[in-house]
Every structure is written in C-alpha cells, then in structure tokens.
Design an enzyme around this catalytic site. Structure first.
Site, PDB file in Angstrom:
ATOM      1  N   ASP A  24       5.796  43.993  65.786  1.00  0.00           N
ATOM      2  CA  ASP A  24       6.531  45.017  66.519  1.00  0.00           C
ATOM      3  C   ASP A  24       6.815  46.228  65.641  1.00  0.00           C
ATOM      4  O   ASP A  24       7.554  47.138  66.046  1.00  0.00           O
ATOM      5  CB  ASP A  24       7.863  44.444  67.019  1.00  0.00           C
ATOM      6  CG  ASP A  24       8.727  43.909  65.885  1.00  0.00           C
ATOM      7  OD1 ASP A  24       8.203  43.145  65.060  1.00  0.00           O
ATOM      8  OD2 ASP A  24       9.927  44.255  65.822  1.00  0.00           O
ATOM      9  N   TYR A 143      20.066  39.203  60.856  1.00  0.00           N
ATOM     10  CA  TYR A 143      20.087  39.581  59.450  1.00  0.00           C
ATOM     11  C   TYR A 143      21.510  39.881  58.991  1.00  0.00           C
ATOM     12  O   TYR A 143      22.353  40.308  59.785  1.00  0.00           O
ATOM     13  CB  TYR A 143      19.232  40.820  59.223  1.00  0.00           C
ATOM     14  CG  TYR A 143      17.750  40.581  59.382  1.00  0.00           C
ATOM     15  CD1 TYR A 143      16.980  40.165  58.303  1.00  0.00           C
ATOM     16  CD2 TYR A 143      17.114  40.780  60.603  1.00  0.00           C
ATOM     17  CE1 TYR A 143      15.615  39.954  58.430  1.00  0.00           C
ATOM     18  CE2 TYR A 143      15.750  40.566  60.747  1.00  0.00           C
ATOM     19  CZ  TYR A 143      15.015  40.152  59.656  1.00  0.00           C
ATOM     20  OH  TYR A 143      13.670  39.941  59.793  1.00  0.00           O
ATOM     21  N   LYS A 173      15.839  33.703  63.303  1.00  0.00           N
ATOM     22  CA  LYS A 173      15.146  34.225  62.128  1.00  0.00           C
ATOM     23  C   LYS A 173      16.164  34.929  61.237  1.00  0.00           C
ATOM     24  O   LYS A 173      17.035  35.649  61.719  1.00  0.00           O
ATOM     25  CB  LYS A 173      14.073  35.226  62.567  1.00  0.00           C
ATOM     26  CG  LYS A 173      13.454  36.053  61.444  1.00  0.00           C
ATOM     27  CD  LYS A 173      12.483  37.063  62.025  1.00  0.00           C
ATOM     28  CE  LYS A 173      11.872  37.950  60.943  1.00  0.00           C
ATOM     29  NZ  LYS A 173      10.862  38.885  61.501  1.00  0.00           N
TER      30      LYS A 173
END
Length: 260
Positions: A24, A143, A173
C-alpha cells in the site's frame, strides 16, 4: 469468532501463521521500486510463498489474476511522507468498498501515542464493528509512534497491541522490539496473533533474524513490505521468510534454502 472470520483468516494465512506482503506504499511514498509493475511483484511474492498481499482498494484490479491463489487484504487508511504529518492516517475506504474489491480481510493503521491517536482509535473501533457484520477479519497495524515514544520499546508495543485487541482486531501488526526476550512481552500482551513489520531493509540475514526472533517469542508471522517487494529477487526473499514462518527454519538456513 464467527465462521466467516475463521474461514477468511484461513485464506490470508496458513495454519494460524501469516506471511503478508503489504504493498500500500504507493500512497505513502509513491511508485517506488517494486510497485510500478506491481502485477509482476505480486506474482513473484506469491509464487515465493506469501500467504496474502495487501493494497489500497484502487489497486485491487491489478492484484487479482496475479496472486496465484493467495489471499487479498484491502487497506483502509493512509497518509503521505510529503504531507504535513505522515502519522495523520485518514480513512481511504469502507468495508463495503473492500468487499467490492474482492478482499478477504481489511486493515487499518493506528499510531498509538501520536497526536492523532484519538481519531484513529475511533476509526479502528468503527471498522471492527462494521467488519464483524460481514464476517470480515480486521488486521490492525498498531504502531507505537509519538513525540515521546521509542518505536521499539516493548512496553509501548505491548500497549499498542493490547489496544488493538480491545478495539476488536483479529490480527495485529506491530514493530519488532529488537530481540526475542523483549518481544515475548509484546506477544503476551494480547491473545490475538501478532505479526511483525519489516520496516526499512537492513540486509537479508538481519531481516530473517528478526523474523526468527519474533517467532521464537510467540509471534504468528510477518506483515513485511519493502524488505520483500523491493528486494532484487522478491520471489526468493518471500520464500526465505516463508521458510522461517512456516517451516521453523533458522535465518541462515532459510537464506541457503531460498538460494539467496
């Protein structure tokens, strides 16, 4: 977990382990190496052993027909590195748009600790509700990023993955903390499968050592983009990563088996 989510997770992974190749980056950094002829790259990484690929919805027509039976994930927010704030990820699609694009799952990026955390928490919470209505899995890219946060701090990473589970993510993730011992805390912070990001490539052996460390700590695989799709041989690098994730090989042995 509904039967639909379970079935679709099996399309984007293998036996509860995942080699996802996100591509992406065209929104974020432009049409860099590996993305101009994205069709060939998708063909290569899936022949190499990637379980699934990930793009923004507008690229879906270039994915299908080139993914060799692998799964497809549609990413639903984004930002650019040339804009005022790369951490300010904004919505780029919907669950219905992802389904129209043929997605087996959707993903959403959240920067925990950033100035945009509040809006991104709201966005991920809404997305997981909407996706659940269709039995569609959600991969949260969670994150630890902000003015006062070290992105490899295991405490911050653990907070990020737990937040993602609390909001309803099915897969998570996050960044790698640098070693298996500290990454155990990250994996233990959630009951969901944890995948590590690749980040900027550091060399084949170091990248695979990070994958091995994450797996040893209880991780479930990778969502690794540039390390694979910008490699001089994306097929062989995907194969090497898949050998670590799916066959429990060590880093050096995986490189040798993949002929890198």
């Amino acid at each position: 977990m509904t039967p639909g989510i379970t079935a679709r997770l099996q399309r984007i992974g293998t036996d509860g382990r995942y080699v996802v190749v996100p591509m992406d980056h065209g929104i974020t950094i432009g049409a860099v190496k590996g993305l101009k002829d994205i069709e060939s790259t998708i063909d290569a990484v899936t022949r190499g052993g990637a379980d699934s690929v990930l793009t923004q919805k507008g690229v879906a027509r270039r994915v299908h027909g080139n993914k060799n039976g692998a799964g497809y994930i549609a990413h639903l927010n984004g930002s650019t590195t040339i804009g005022p704030d790369a951490n300010d990820k904004r919505p780029t699609g919907s669950v219905k748009a992802a389904l129209r694009a043929g997605a087996d799952a959707v993903s959403f990026h959240i920067n925990v600790g950033s100035n945009h955390e509040r809006k991104q928490i709201e966005g991920l919470g809404r997305l997981t509700d909407q996706a659940a209505n269709y039995g569609l899995p959600v991969l949260a890219m969670a994150y630890a990023r902000g003015p006062d946060i070290q992105g490899d701090d295991p405490e911050a990473l653990g907070h990020a993955v737990r937040l993602a589970e609390e909001l309803g993510a099915d897969l998570i993730k996050t960044g790698y903390s640098g070693d298996a011992e500290s990454f155990e805390h990250v994996c233990e912070s959630t009951s969901r499968p944890v995948l590590i990001a690749g980040g900027s490539p550091d060399g084949d052996l170091e990248s695979l050592r990070a994958v091995r460390g994450a797996m040893d700590a209880g991780g479930a695989g990778v969502s690794m983009g540039r390390t694979i799709f910008q490699h001089d041989d994306p097929e062989r690098m995907a194969r090497a990563v898949a050998l670590v994730v799916h066959e429990d090989l060590g880093a050096a042995e995986a490189l040798e088996r993949a002929e890198l």
